[in-house]
Design a protein around this motif. Structure first.
Motif, PDB file in Angstrom:
ATOM      1  N   ALA A  40     -31.983 -60.195 -23.383  1.00 35.80           N
ATOM      2  CA  ALA A  40     -31.249 -59.823 -24.160  1.00 35.80           C
ATOM      3  C   ALA A  40     -31.767 -58.628 -25.279  1.00 35.80           C
ATOM      4  CB  ALA A  40     -30.894 -61.076 -25.019  1.00 35.80           C
ATOM      5  N   ALA A  41     -33.108 -58.661 -25.571  1.00 38.93           N
ATOM      6  CA  ALA A  41     -33.826 -57.806 -26.481  1.00 38.93           C
ATOM      7  C   ALA A  41     -33.585 -56.338 -25.824  1.00 38.93           C
ATOM      8  CB  ALA A  41     -34.991 -58.291 -26.936  1.00 38.93           C
ATOM      9  N   ALA A  42     -33.855 -56.385 -24.442  1.00 43.77           N
ATOM     10  CA  ALA A  42     -33.923 -55.126 -23.677  1.00 43.77           C
ATOM     11  C   ALA A  42     -32.335 -54.569 -23.887  1.00 43.77           C
ATOM     12  CB  ALA A  42     -34.392 -55.102 -22.362  1.00 43.77           C
ATOM     13  N   ALA A  43     -31.316 -55.202 -23.638  1.00 37.98           N
ATOM     14  CA  ALA A  43     -30.025 -54.783 -23.624  1.00 37.98           C
ATOM     15  C   ALA A  43     -29.735 -54.249 -25.183  1.00 37.98           C
ATOM     16  CB  ALA A  43     -29.010 -56.005 -23.274  1.00 37.98           C
ATOM     17  N   LEU A  51     -35.104 -49.627 -31.671  1.00 37.48           N
ATOM     18  CA  LEU A  51     -36.027 -50.402 -32.312  1.00 37.48           C
ATOM     19  C   LEU A  51     -36.110 -51.903 -31.834  1.00 37.48           C
ATOM     20  CD1 LEU A  51     -35.044 -49.490 -36.046  1.00 37.48           C
ATOM     21  CD2 LEU A  51     -37.317 -49.080 -34.719  1.00 37.48           C
ATOM     22  N   PHE A  52     -35.023 -52.315 -31.043  1.00 44.88           N
ATOM     23  CA  PHE A  52     -35.019 -53.672 -30.398  1.00 44.88           C
ATOM     24  C   PHE A  52     -36.286 -53.864 -29.357  1.00 44.88           C
ATOM     25  CE2 PHE A  52     -30.813 -53.813 -32.300  1.00 44.88           C
ATOM     26  CZ  PHE A  52     -31.072 -55.184 -32.830  1.00 44.88           C
ATOM     27  N   GLU A  56     -39.173 -57.322 -28.136  1.00 43.86           N
ATOM     28  CA  GLU A  56     -39.522 -57.842 -26.828  1.00 43.86           C
ATOM     29  C   GLU A  56     -40.871 -58.561 -27.000  1.00 43.86           C
ATOM     30  OE1 GLU A  56     -38.537 -57.379 -23.571  1.00 43.86           O
ATOM     31  OE2 GLU A  56     -36.690 -57.018 -24.409  1.00 43.86           O
ATOM     32  N   PHE A  57     -41.751 -58.390 -28.145  1.00 43.83           N
ATOM     33  CA  PHE A  57     -42.832 -58.980 -28.335  1.00 43.83           C
ATOM     34  C   PHE A  57     -42.837 -60.459 -28.772  1.00 43.83           C
ATOM     35  CE2 PHE A  57     -43.899 -54.602 -29.045  1.00 43.83           C
ATOM     36  CZ  PHE A  57     -45.126 -54.399 -27.952  1.00 43.83           C
ATOM     37  N   VAL A  58     -41.854 -60.951 -29.487  1.00 46.94           N
ATOM     38  CA  VAL A  58     -41.556 -62.132 -29.880  1.00 46.94           C
ATOM     39  C   VAL A  58     -41.538 -63.039 -28.778  1.00 46.94           C
ATOM     40  CG1 VAL A  58     -40.039 -63.822 -31.171  1.00 46.94           C
ATOM     41  CG2 VAL A  58     -40.825 -61.630 -32.191  1.00 46.94           C
TER      42      VAL A  58
END
Length: 163
Positions: A40-43, A51-52, A56-58
């Motif tokens: 989801a973060a990659a999308a 910035l998203f 990914e780190f979280v």
């Protein structure tokens, strides 16, 4: 630092461990949920804003931490059959030891959901009149769960008959 005897590891008790398959099952669930967050973060990074990618780190840190915690939690599970009672222990940070006298058991329940069956494990739940003393042993091979269920039921019946 502790002094004196360990209340969570009584003397002369030989602990039985749960199956390593329980850790594999819990890690698969972790990867499924954490992997979904990563996707989801990659999308969002691709379609909304670069910035998203920082987001990914979280989930990645959560996945790494969860992976190790699951291994320690599963290793902390143990159960021991004694002459008059069953001991069940769990927990690393918050440790728990439940002692269930055989004569107090009302029934023993064996459960396995679809994921548990896929990983070849089952849960054994002991029920007593007091909900606070119920004990759960997850991650047992089905054969061991059935053996433990039958053994505990017969021991409970024998103790109950003696009342």
């Amino acid at each position: 630092m502790t002094t004196g005897p360990d209340v969570f590891d009584p003397d002369g008790v030989e602990w039985s461990r749960v199956s390593p398959q329980l850790a594999r099952l819990r890690r698969a669930v972790l990867l499924g949920t954490g992997g979904g967050l990563v996707v989801a973060a990659a999308a969002l990074a691709v379609f909304v804003s670069p910035l998203f990618w920082l987001a990914e780190f979280v989930p990645l840190v959560g996945l790494a931490a969860g992976w190790g915690i699951i291994g320690r939690q599963v290793a902390a599970y143990g159960y021991a059959e004694r002459a008059d009672d069953l001991l069940v222990r769990r927990g690393v940070m918050f440790r728990n030891l439940v002692v269930v006298p055989y004569g107090r058991m009302q029934f023993v329940d064996v459960q396995a959901g679809p994921l548990e069956r896929a990983f070849d494990v089952a849960r054994v739940q002991l029920h007593t009149a007091s909900a606070g003393t119920d004990a759960l042993i997850p991650g047992l091979p089905p054969e061991e769960a059935a053996r433990l269920r039958d053994r505990l039921a017969s021991r409970g019946q024998a103790r109950l008959a003696g009342l």
